[in-house]
Design an enzyme around this catalytic site. Structure first.
Site: not given
Length: 409
Positions: A282, A313
């Site tokens: 990512n 997250h």
């Protein structure tokens, strides 16, 4: 005549900005329904901040508002899942996921404004000129090509890409998109082959040997990672089809169409060190975290970066275990490499490189299982298959090498 041509070019550019932003709004409403308001409200609040707050202070305000809003909805999801035991609407999950990407874009622009990398001259006396100045910003925040899957690129890059689409359209984007779609199909095919194998050869903690349990969990984690790789490749296709992601190489060779990418399975999975994997996985989010947290922290920057990633997250139990394990193993990787690598011969370094790759794969598998399953089921699986010993041994090595360095000092 020149003034007319310039006015015509400006109108074409404005039309592109309107198309991109309206496309984002339509996509949000179609995919998220009423939950699209989770995006529209903070986007509107950020535009108000840009108009009313000094650029030197805007990042603090934007960061606080965005993270509080995002955390509120993460907690709502956890409340429904774990306390009420309700099935959460998939549209809400999609909206919160898109909200996380919106946080990246808003904080990226706010840092640019604070650091004077981007300067917006707003004329309060002329609403038309103000709207013209804000249109690129609105378009960037609600860009339909990055709304659901990224990747993140800066506001300046976005404006440059829009100008390139108007002045120098990307040649043969269809061929590039078709090639990348073939890559997606190959990834999907590989994923379903692994799923078939895992279902056919199911792991039984009472009958299966330890090595098979470790191999089975590695395969399951690879299935989950391939889903990310295919998702990122589809996002690349969407951006390339829209004309984004085309840069001419300075050497005059073939144009580079892979700069808008979050990761490639071949380069990422071949990483033999946890620190290398952390940079590759990512990639645009990793760069954003580095700029937002790591480069601004005077004390414990690595721990603070992963801690913020945990907050971003969603603060699930699996996120705590997985992301903090990731931080500890990256730190351990630095210490182990610094201690062992200079002491090894060339042949031993090749063996070390291979064993380090296996170690990285096992640790990444543990992290993915903890983060993706989010609850105690993932942690129990890591314990019963003994794959959880790999990150544990790395943490022990980190502790021992830290003590050794302290003694030498």
């Amino acid at each position: 005549m020149h003034a007319f041509a310039r006015r015509k070019d400006n109108s074409k550019t404005a039309a592109l900005y309107v198309f991109v932003s309206v496309g984002g709004c339509v996509l949000a409403v179609v995919t998220m329904g009423i939950y699209s308001m989770l995006l529209f409200l903070p986007a509107f609040a950020f535009i108000l901040l840009v108009c009313s707050v000094d650029p030197s202070c805007i990042h603090a305000w934007a960061f606080a508002i965005q993270m509080l809003w995002q955390t509120f909805w993460h907690l709502i999801i956890q409340y429904r899942e774990y306390y009420l035991h309700e099935n959460v609407c998939i549209r809400l999950f999609l909206a919160v996921s898109s909200l996380m990407l919106l946080t990246q874009r808003i904080t990226s622009v706010s840092m640019d404004l604070m650091e004077n990398r981007v300067i917006l001259t707003l004329n309060a006396s002329c609403k038309r000129k103000t709207l013209v100045m804000l249109l690129p910003l609105i378009s960037y925040v609600l860009n339909f090509t990055t709304l659901l899957g990224g990747p993140l690129f800066s506001y300046s890059q976005f404006v440059s890409l829009i100008a390139d689409i108007r002045l120098n359209p990307s040649p043969n984007p269809l061929c590039v998109v078709l090639v990348k779609m073939v890559h997606v199909l190959l990834l999907v095919g590989l994923r379903y082959c692994l799923i078939y194998f895992l279902r056919y050869c199911i792991y039984d903690s009472y009958k299966s040997i330890t090595f098979y349990g470790i191999l089975w969990v590695w395969g399951l984690a690879m299935v989950l990672r391939i889903r990310y790789y295919s998702h990122w490749k589809i996002s690349e296709c969407l951006n390339n089809a829209a004309g984004f992601g085309f840069w001419e190489n300075l050497s005059g060779d073939c144009p580079d169409r892979n700069k808008l990418s979050d990761g490639d399975i071949w380069s990422t999975e071949s990483s033999s060190r946890m620190s290398e994997f952390a940079r590759q996985w990512n990639a645009t989010t990793a760069s954003w975290l580095r700029r937002l947290v790591y480069m601004r922290c005077k004390y414990f920057p690595l721990f603070m970066t992963f801690s913020f990633s945990l907050w971003w997250h969603g603060l699930h139990l699996g996120h705590f275990v997985g992301i903090l394990t990731w931080a500890a193993t990256v730190k351990a990787d630095y210490h182990i490499y610094r201690y062992l690598h200079p002491r090894l011969s060339s042949m031993c370094r090749k063996i070390y490189h291979f064993l380090s790759w296996i170690n990285t794969q096992m640790i990444v598998s543990c992290i993915v299982m903890a983060v993706e399953l989010r609850d105690m089921s993932g942690l129990r699986l890591l314990c019963t298959t003994y794959i959880g010993l790999f990150p544990l041994l790395n943490v022990i090595m980190l502790f021992l090498l830290s003590r050794l360095n302290t003694v030498h000092l």
